[in-house]
Each structure stands twice: as C-alpha cells, then as structure tokens.
Design a protein around this motif. Structure first.
Motif, PDB file in Angstrom:
ATOM      1  N   ALA A   3       8.851 -12.031 -13.309  1.00  0.00           N
ATOM      2  CA  ALA A   3       7.659 -11.535 -12.617  1.00  0.00           C
ATOM      3  C   ALA A   3       6.799 -10.751 -13.593  1.00  0.00           C
ATOM      4  O   ALA A   3       7.301  -9.990 -14.418  1.00  0.00           O
ATOM      5  N   ALA A   4       5.490 -10.936 -13.518  1.00  0.00           N
ATOM      6  CA  ALA A   4       4.560 -10.261 -14.424  1.00  0.00           C
ATOM      7  C   ALA A   4       4.210  -8.862 -13.934  1.00  0.00           C
ATOM      8  O   ALA A   4       3.729  -8.047 -14.709  1.00  0.00           O
ATOM      9  N   ALA A   5       4.410  -8.585 -12.674  1.00  0.00           N
ATOM     10  CA  ALA A   5       4.064  -7.279 -12.121  1.00  0.00           C
ATOM     11  C   ALA A   5       5.173  -6.801 -11.191  1.00  0.00           C
ATOM     12  O   ALA A   5       5.913  -7.604 -10.626  1.00  0.00           O
ATOM     13  N   GLU A   6       5.260  -5.494 -11.069  1.00  0.00           N
ATOM     14  CA  GLU A   6       6.253  -4.922 -10.152  1.00  0.00           C
ATOM     15  C   GLU A   6       5.879  -5.289  -8.721  1.00  0.00           C
ATOM     16  O   GLU A   6       4.703  -5.297  -8.354  1.00  0.00           O
ATOM     17  N   MET A   7       6.880  -5.608  -7.925  1.00  0.00           N
ATOM     18  CA  MET A   7       6.634  -5.944  -6.516  1.00  0.00           C
ATOM     19  C   MET A   7       6.105  -4.721  -5.775  1.00  0.00           C
ATOM     20  O   MET A   7       6.387  -3.590  -6.168  1.00  0.00           O
ATOM     21  N   PRO A   8       5.357  -4.939  -4.684  1.00  0.00           N
ATOM     22  CA  PRO A   8       4.865  -3.807  -3.890  1.00  0.00           C
ATOM     23  C   PRO A   8       6.034  -2.995  -3.331  1.00  0.00           C
ATOM     24  O   PRO A   8       7.084  -3.547  -3.013  1.00  0.00           O
ATOM     25  N   ARG A   9       5.851  -1.688  -3.208  1.00  0.00           N
ATOM     26  CA  ARG A   9       6.870  -0.790  -2.660  1.00  0.00           C
ATOM     27  C   ARG A   9       6.522  -0.450  -1.219  1.00  0.00           C
ATOM     28  O   ARG A   9       5.349  -0.397  -0.852  1.00  0.00           O
ATOM     29  N   TYR A  10       7.551  -0.194  -0.411  1.00  0.00           N
ATOM     30  CA  TYR A  10       7.374   0.145   1.005  1.00  0.00           C
ATOM     31  C   TYR A  10       8.228   1.352   1.341  1.00  0.00           C
ATOM     32  O   TYR A  10       9.294   1.549   0.774  1.00  0.00           O
ATOM     33  N   LYS A  11       7.781   2.129   2.299  1.00  0.00           N
ATOM     34  CA  LYS A  11       8.530   3.281   2.779  1.00  0.00           C
ATOM     35  C   LYS A  11       8.825   3.080   4.263  1.00  0.00           C
ATOM     36  O   LYS A  11       7.951   2.708   5.026  1.00  0.00           O
ATOM     37  N   CYS A  12      10.056   3.328   4.667  1.00  0.00           N
ATOM     38  CA  CYS A  12      10.460   3.152   6.062  1.00  0.00           C
ATOM     39  C   CYS A  12       9.961   4.316   6.908  1.00  0.00           C
ATOM     40  O   CYS A  12      10.054   5.477   6.504  1.00  0.00           O
ATOM     41  N   HIS A  13       9.460   4.004   8.098  1.00  0.00           N
ATOM     42  CA  HIS A  13       8.976   5.036   8.999  1.00  0.00           C
ATOM     43  C   HIS A  13       9.352   4.749  10.451  1.00  0.00           C
ATOM     44  O   HIS A  13       8.747   5.269  11.370  1.00  0.00           O
ATOM     45  N   LYS A  14      10.352   3.931  10.654  1.00  0.00           N
ATOM     46  CA  LYS A  14      10.761   3.592  12.022  1.00  0.00           C
ATOM     47  C   LYS A  14      11.945   4.441  12.466  1.00  0.00           C
ATOM     48  O   LYS A  14      12.678   4.985  11.650  1.00  0.00           O
TER      49      LYS A  14
END
Length: 95
Positions: A3-14
C-alpha cells in the motif's frame, strides 16, 4: 503488493452490553462423557456472580470461538459476538 498510503483510522463510539467470561463448558466435551452426539453449543459462565450461566448455539461457537477471559458482547441491533479481553478493554469502558 504494498500500500502506498496508510489506511484510514477509525475510533469506536458505540455502546454494547458485555459480560467477561469466567468459564466455558463446550457441549462436545459433555457429549463425549455422556456417550452422545454433540449439538455444538456451549454454556458460558460470566465472571460476575449476579449473572447466571447461559447457552450459546453451535453457530456462535463455530464463528466466534469464545475463550475464557474474553467478553461475550451484544450490540444494539442484537448481534452477538466475542472479543478478546485486551481488544475489548482497550476499546470500551463501563458507562
């Protein structure tokens, strides 16, 4: 392929409902001792004394492979899952 770029990051809020698992009795072990066919289910014993042991079906056991020390998790839509202790404790806190 790299992969040429870091994958998007997510934060849990449920919010979820969860019980820490103190013990698991798999039906295949009980069936072997009773010389019968297994239904593939398991009985989970929660770590908190105020909750009774409860049965999960073969599909849950096969899909989630629950382990002692992890968490039985129920989401708002009713979906039931398993989370290893570290992943759960790093992502959730009691409300």
């Amino acid at each position: 392929m790299t992969a040429a770029a870091e994958m998007p990051r997510y934060k849990c809020h449920k919010e979820v409902w969860a019980l820490k698992i103190a013990g698991i009795e798999f039906d295949h072990d009980k069936a072997r001792a009773e010389n019968r066919e297994t239904d593939g289910s398991a009985t989970i014993t929660p770590a908190e004394d105020r909750y009774a042991p409860f049965k999960v079906d073969a599909n849950y056991v096969h899909k989630h492979k629950p382990e002692v020390g992890g968490y039985y998790v129920v989401y708002a839509d009713g979906y039931k899952s398993f989370s290893p202790a570290k992943a759960f404790e790093d992502g959730y806190s009691a409300v």
